[in-house]
Design a protein around this motif. Structure first.
Motif, PDB file in Angstrom:
ATOM      1  N   ALA A 146       4.733  -1.563   7.247  1.00  0.00           N
ATOM      2  CA  ALA A 146       4.092  -1.556   8.565  1.00  0.00           C
ATOM      3  C   ALA A 146       2.624  -1.947   8.443  1.00  0.00           C
ATOM      4  O   ALA A 146       1.983  -1.745   7.403  1.00  0.00           O
ATOM      5  N   LYS A 147       2.094  -2.493   9.532  1.00  0.00           N
ATOM      6  CA  LYS A 147       0.673  -2.809   9.617  1.00  0.00           C
ATOM      7  C   LYS A 147       0.087  -2.097  10.820  1.00  0.00           C
ATOM      8  O   LYS A 147       0.499  -2.351  11.957  1.00  0.00           O
ATOM      9  N   GLU A 148      -0.823  -1.178  10.535  1.00  0.00           N
ATOM     10  CA  GLU A 148      -1.464  -0.374  11.588  1.00  0.00           C
ATOM     11  C   GLU A 148      -0.426   0.285  12.481  1.00  0.00           C
ATOM     12  O   GLU A 148      -0.519   0.285  13.703  1.00  0.00           O
ATOM     13  N   GLY A 149       0.625   0.807  11.826  1.00  0.00           N
ATOM     14  CA  GLY A 149       1.658   1.555  12.529  1.00  0.00           C
ATOM     15  C   GLY A 149       2.768   0.719  13.123  1.00  0.00           C
ATOM     16  O   GLY A 149       3.780   1.265  13.580  1.00  0.00           O
ATOM     17  N   GLN A 150       2.649  -0.600  13.122  1.00  0.00           N
ATOM     18  CA  GLN A 150       3.682  -1.467  13.681  1.00  0.00           C
ATOM     19  C   GLN A 150       4.589  -1.975  12.561  1.00  0.00           C
ATOM     20  O   GLN A 150       4.121  -2.560  11.582  1.00  0.00           O
ATOM     21  N   LEU A 151       5.901  -1.754  12.715  1.00  0.00           N
ATOM     22  CA  LEU A 151       6.865  -2.143  11.683  1.00  0.00           C
ATOM     23  C   LEU A 151       6.986  -3.666  11.607  1.00  0.00           C
ATOM     24  O   LEU A 151       7.206  -4.337  12.624  1.00  0.00           O
TER      25      LEU A 151
ATOM     26  N   GLN B 202       0.830  -1.197   0.000  1.00  0.00           N
ATOM     27  CA  GLN B 202       0.000   0.000   0.000  1.00  0.00           C
ATOM     28  C   GLN B 202       0.869   1.253   0.000  1.00  0.00           C
ATOM     29  O   GLN B 202       1.732   1.423   0.878  1.00  0.00           O
ATOM     30  N   VAL B 203       0.677   2.122  -1.007  1.00  0.00           N
ATOM     31  CA  VAL B 203       1.354   3.421  -1.032  1.00  0.00           C
ATOM     32  C   VAL B 203       0.289   4.516  -1.011  1.00  0.00           C
ATOM     33  O   VAL B 203      -0.765   4.374  -1.649  1.00  0.00           O
ATOM     34  N   LYS B 204       0.555   5.572  -0.267  1.00  0.00           N
ATOM     35  CA  LYS B 204      -0.437   6.637  -0.111  1.00  0.00           C
ATOM     36  C   LYS B 204      -0.053   7.822  -0.996  1.00  0.00           C
ATOM     37  O   LYS B 204       1.060   8.355  -0.903  1.00  0.00           O
ATOM     38  N   VAL B 205      -0.976   8.236  -1.868  1.00  0.00           N
ATOM     39  CA  VAL B 205      -0.784   9.393  -2.748  1.00  0.00           C
ATOM     40  C   VAL B 205      -2.034  10.260  -2.649  1.00  0.00           C
ATOM     41  O   VAL B 205      -3.151   9.769  -2.868  1.00  0.00           O
TER      42      VAL B 205
ATOM     43  N   THR C 172       0.099  -7.713   1.323  1.00  0.00           N
ATOM     44  CA  THR C 172      -1.300  -7.303   1.462  1.00  0.00           C
ATOM     45  C   THR C 172      -1.539  -6.747   2.866  1.00  0.00           C
ATOM     46  O   THR C 172      -1.203  -7.393   3.874  1.00  0.00           O
ATOM     47  N   GLY C 173      -2.089  -5.547   2.938  1.00  0.00           N
ATOM     48  CA  GLY C 173      -2.361  -4.921   4.225  1.00  0.00           C
ATOM     49  C   GLY C 173      -1.179  -4.205   4.844  1.00  0.00           C
ATOM     50  O   GLY C 173      -1.299  -3.623   5.932  1.00  0.00           O
ATOM     51  N   LEU C 174      -0.014  -4.232   4.172  1.00  0.00           N
ATOM     52  CA  LEU C 174       1.181  -3.562   4.688  1.00  0.00           C
ATOM     53  C   LEU C 174       1.388  -2.244   3.962  1.00  0.00           C
ATOM     54  O   LEU C 174       1.210  -2.163   2.743  1.00  0.00           O
ATOM     55  N   GLU C 175       1.785  -1.221   4.714  1.00  0.00           N
ATOM     56  CA  GLU C 175       1.920   0.126   4.163  1.00  0.00           C
ATOM     57  C   GLU C 175       3.386   0.525   4.038  1.00  0.00           C
ATOM     58  O   GLU C 175       4.196   0.265   4.932  1.00  0.00           O
TER      59      GLU C 175
ATOM     60  N   GLY D   2      -3.536  11.301  -0.120  1.00  0.00           N
ATOM     61  CA  GLY D   2      -4.455  10.819   0.898  1.00  0.00           C
ATOM     62  C   GLY D   2      -5.162   9.520   0.596  1.00  0.00           C
ATOM     63  O   GLY D   2      -5.958   9.036   1.399  1.00  0.00           O
ATOM     64  N   LYS D   3      -4.863   8.902  -0.549  1.00  0.00           N
ATOM     65  CA  LYS D   3      -5.526   7.657  -0.936  1.00  0.00           C
ATOM     66  C   LYS D   3      -4.496   6.540  -1.071  1.00  0.00           C
ATOM     67  O   LYS D   3      -3.415   6.747  -1.620  1.00  0.00           O
ATOM     68  N   ASN D   4      -4.841   5.351  -0.579  1.00  0.00           N
ATOM     69  CA  ASN D   4      -3.949   4.196  -0.681  1.00  0.00           C
ATOM     70  C   ASN D   4      -4.153   3.455  -2.001  1.00  0.00           C
ATOM     71  O   ASN D   4      -5.289   3.264  -2.452  1.00  0.00           O
ATOM     72  N   TYR D   5      -3.008   3.047  -2.596  1.00  0.00           N
ATOM     73  CA  TYR D   5      -3.028   2.269  -3.834  1.00  0.00           C
ATOM     74  C   TYR D   5      -2.199   0.999  -3.621  1.00  0.00           C
ATOM     75  O   TYR D   5      -1.065   1.074  -3.125  1.00  0.00           O
ATOM     76  N   PRO D   6      -2.719  -0.183  -4.022  1.00  0.00           N
ATOM     77  CA  PRO D   6      -1.926  -1.417  -3.915  1.00  0.00           C
ATOM     78  C   PRO D   6      -1.035  -1.581  -5.153  1.00  0.00           C
ATOM     79  O   PRO D   6      -1.521  -1.609  -6.280  1.00  0.00           O
ATOM     80  N   VAL D   7       0.273  -1.674  -4.951  1.00  0.00           N
ATOM     81  CA  VAL D   7       1.194  -1.826  -6.072  1.00  0.00           C
ATOM     82  C   VAL D   7       2.134  -3.001  -5.812  1.00  0.00           C
ATOM     83  O   VAL D   7       2.432  -3.345  -4.668  1.00  0.00           O
ATOM     84  N   ASP D   8       2.574  -3.620  -6.889  1.00  0.00           N
ATOM     85  CA  ASP D   8       3.655  -4.607  -6.831  1.00  0.00           C
ATOM     86  C   ASP D   8       4.960  -3.892  -7.164  1.00  0.00           C
ATOM     87  O   ASP D   8       4.999  -3.011  -8.034  1.00  0.00           O
ATOM     88  N   LEU D   9       6.031  -4.280  -6.483  1.00  0.00           N
ATOM     89  CA  LEU D   9       7.373  -3.755  -6.775  1.00  0.00           C
ATOM     90  C   LEU D   9       8.284  -4.907  -7.138  1.00  0.00           C
ATOM     91  O   LEU D   9       8.193  -5.994  -6.553  1.00  0.00           O
ATOM     92  N   VAL D  10       9.202  -4.677  -8.088  1.00  0.00           N
ATOM     93  CA  VAL D  10      10.281  -5.644  -8.328  1.00  0.00           C
ATOM     94  C   VAL D  10      11.617  -4.926  -8.171  1.00  0.00           C
ATOM     95  O   VAL D  10      11.807  -3.808  -8.654  1.00  0.00           O
ATOM     96  N   ILE D  11      12.524  -5.581  -7.457  1.00  0.00           N
ATOM     97  CA  ILE D  11      13.812  -4.991  -7.072  1.00  0.00           C
ATOM     98  C   ILE D  11      14.943  -5.889  -7.559  1.00  0.00           C
ATOM     99  O   ILE D  11      14.884  -7.111  -7.423  1.00  0.00           O
ATOM    100  N   ARG D  12      15.961  -5.264  -8.132  1.00  0.00           N
ATOM    101  CA  ARG D  12      17.179  -5.979  -8.509  1.00  0.00           C
ATOM    102  C   ARG D  12      18.377  -5.330  -7.826  1.00  0.00           C
ATOM    103  O   ARG D  12      18.416  -4.113  -7.669  1.00  0.00           O
TER     104      ARG D  12
END
Length: 493
Positions: A463-468, A339-342, A388-391, A344-354
C-alpha cells in the motif's frame, strides 16, 4: 591490376578455401545437420499421445508396443511396485549408444523427446532416409525410456523405497538401479546419454538468462581429470552447444562437475562409457515443456549424427569449457525496497519468492514461499516489482462464508482484494481442493497464512499512504489497478 579483377581473384581464393574445408569435412564423414532439417523432423514425428509432463507408466506401454516391429523390445525387469522396465534397441552399427530417461520420476521432458525420436527412426520416404540409413549402419542404440516408473506414477523424484536412484549406482539397493547397471554392463556402450530435468530456477550464471538446457560430461574422479572417454563426451557436447546457440542463444549452462561417487553418470563415465548429461530447465511460457521437448529431440538427433560420423572430433575440450556455468539465481518474484515496520520504524527490504509444485489427486498446485530477504541484488526475477514507497500491509478475511469455490467468480475475488480481503471462507469443499482464484480460500482454518519473513507464505498487500496498490497471493503478484490474466494454481486451506 584493376580493383574489379582483384576482387574477383580474392573471391576465387575464398571459394577454393571453402571447397578445401568442405573436402576435409567430407573426408571425415561429417557435415553438420541444418537446424531447419531438425525442426522439420520434429514437427513431422512429434508423438501426439504425449501432451503434458505428468504421464504415467501405463501411458507408455501401448506406445512401446507400437514400435515393436521396428525396435527390439525387451523387458529388463520390474520396479519396486512391479511395473515393467523396458529397453528398445535399434540399429546394426558397431558403435553402441545407450540412452536412459526418467531416473527421477518427475523429470519427464526427455522421455517425450525419445518417443518423438522413435517415430522418426521408424519413418521412411520423407527425405530423411539417408540419415536413418547412416544411423542404422553405424550405431546400435539402446533406449530405456522410463527407469523409475514408480516415481513417475506419483510424479516424484525418488522411487517407492524413497531412494534417489542417482545415488544408488554402487550400493544397488533398488531393483531399478540393478536393472540400469546390468543393462550398461551387458551392452557395454561407447556413448551414454543421461537424461534429466533441472529446476526452472537455474540460470546462466550471473545473467538473467534461464538455463533452458544444461550439459555436462560428468567427472569420473574427485580430481575431475580428463581421459579419452570423458574427452569424447566433452567434444560431443561442444557440437551440441553449437546447435543450441542457434535455438536458445545464451540459454545454455554447464552443470556442476563435482564428482559424486554414488551417481550413475559419474560411474558410467568411470566404467568406460563417454557419458553426456542433458538437464532440461525452463523456457518462457512453456510450463509443460513442449518447446524444451523439441530442443531435446534436436540435440539428441544431432549428437547421434555426430557420433555416427565421428563429427565430434572436429570440436575441442576448450569449446566445452567455454560454456558458462549454471547458476541458481532465478526466482518467480522479486520485490525491491518494500517497507516493513518493526518497533515503529520502517526498513526497506528486498524479497525473493519461489513457487514450488506439489501433487494432488486431480492435478497439482503451487505453494509460494519467501526464500530470502535483505539485499537481493544477486537474484533475477521472472517478475520484478520496484516497491519503493510501498508498505507491507496485512490482509483481512471476508466475514461471510460462500457456499463453495464454484460460487466465487474471479471478478468477485478481485473485487474483494481491492477492498482489502485477502481470504474468503467456504462452507463446502475439502482442504487441498484445487482452485484457480486469485485469493486464499479457507475451509479448515479461519486465519490467513502469510508474512514477510523467510519461510513465510507470501500473502499480503502493498500500500501507499494507506491505499492498496498490489496484492501478493501465494506468491503471485496482482496489480489491483490493472490485473493481468494469469493462471493460478492454488488450493483450499
Amino acid at each position: 591490376m584493376n580493383l574489379s579483377l582483384l576482387n574477383k581473384r580474392i573471391a576465387q581464393i575464398f571459394l577454393l578455401l571453402a571447397l578445401s574445408t568442405s573436402a576435409l569435412f567430407a573426408q571425415n564423414g561429417y557435415t553438420k545437420m541444418p537446424l531447419d532439417q531438425l525442426e522439420s523432423a520434429f514437427e513431422q514425428y512429434k508423438e501426439p499421445a504425449l501432451t503434458h509432463r505428468r504421464f504415467k507408466h501405463a501411458d507408455l506401454q501401448p506406445l512401446i508396443q507400437r514400435h515393436a516391429s521396428a525396435f527390439e523390445v525387451e523387458k529388463l525387469g520390474e520396479s519396486v511396485d512391479r511395473r515393467s522396465i523396458s529397453a528398445m534397441d535399434w540399429g546394426k552399427g558397431k558403435t553402441k549408444v545407450m540412452l536412459w530417461s526418467q531416473m527421477h520420476g518427475n523429470e519427464s521432458t526427455a522421455t517425450m523427446a525419445l518417443f518423438d525420436l522413435f517415430n522418426f527412426l521408424e519413418g521412411k520416404g520423407d527425405g530423411f532416409d539417408e540419415l536413418r540409413n547412416l544411423l542404422n549402419s553405424e550405431l546400435s542404440l539402446k533406449f530405456i525410456p522410463m527407469i523409475n516408473p514408480d516415481g513417475a506414477e506419483a510424479f516424484k523424484r525418488r522411487n517407492s523405497l524413497d531412494i534417489d536412484l542417482n545415488r544408488d549406482a554402487i550400493s544397488q539397493i533398488s531393483p531399478e538401479a540393478v536393472i540400469l547397471k546390468k543393462a550398461r554392463d551387458d551392452f557395454e556402450p561407447e556413448f551414454g546419454f543421461n537424461l534429466h530435468d533441472q529446476q526452472t530456477y537455474y540460470n546462466v550464471v550471473n545473467t538473467p538468462k534461464q538455463a533452458t538446457i544444461s550439459l555436462l560430461a560428468p567427472a569420473y574422479n574427485y580430481e575431475t581429470d580428463i581421459n579419452e572417454v570423458r574427452g569424447r563426451a566433452m567434444k560431443t557436447i561442444a557440437g551440441m552447444n553449437e546447435l543450441l546457440q542457434q535455438v536458445i542463444p545464451g540459454g545454455v549452462g554447464k552443470y556442476d562437475d563435482a564428482f559424486e561417487p554414488r551417481a550413475f553418470g559419474d560411474n558410467i563415465q568411470k566404467w568406460g562409457t563417454s557419458t553426456i548429461l542433458i538437464e532440461s530447465g525452463g523456457y518462457p511460457n512453456d510450463p509443460e515443456k513442449q518447446e524444451i521437448r523439441k530442443i531435446n529431440f534436436m540435440i539428441i538427433l544431432n549428437a547421434l549424427h555426430q557420433i555416427a560420423t565421428k563429427g565430434y572430433e572436429n570440436y575441442t575440450t576448450e569449446q566445452y569449457f567455454a560454456i558458462p556455468d549454471n547458476g541458481l539465481q532465478l526466482v518467480d518474484l522479486m520485490i525491491n525496497e518494500m517497507q516493513v515496520k518493526v518497533n515503529g520504524k520502517n526498513y526497506p527490504v528486498d524479497l525473493v519468492i519461489r513457487r514450488r509444485e506439489s501433487e494432488a489427486a486431480e492435478g497439482y498446485y503451487v505453494s509460494g514461499a519467501i526464500d530470502d530477504l535483505g539485499d537481493m541484488q544477486v537474484y533475477f526475477g521472472f517478475e520484478t516489482l520496484d516497491a519503493t514507497g510501498l508498505e507491507f500491509t496485512l490482509g483481512k478475511v471476508y466475514p461471510e462464508a460462500f457456499e463453495s469455490v464454484e460460487s466465487i467468480s474471479e471478478e468477485k475475488a478481485l473485487e474483494l482484494l481491492k477492498e482489502g480481503f485477502l481470504a474468503v471462507k467456504v462452507k463446502n469443499g475439502t482442504a487441498r481442493q484445487l482452485h484457480g482464484l486469485p485469493v486464499q480460500v479457507l475451509k479448515s482454518t479461519e486465519k490467513i497464512s502469510g508474512g514477510w519473513m523467510t519461510g513465510s507464505s507470501p500473502n499480503f498487500f502493498l500500500a501507499k499512504e494507506g491505499q492498496l496498490k498490489y496484492a501478493i497471493v501465494n506468491g503471485y503478484l496482482i496489480d489491483l489497478a490493472n490485473p493481468k490474466k494469469q493462471e493460478f494454481k492454488n488450493r483450499i486451506l
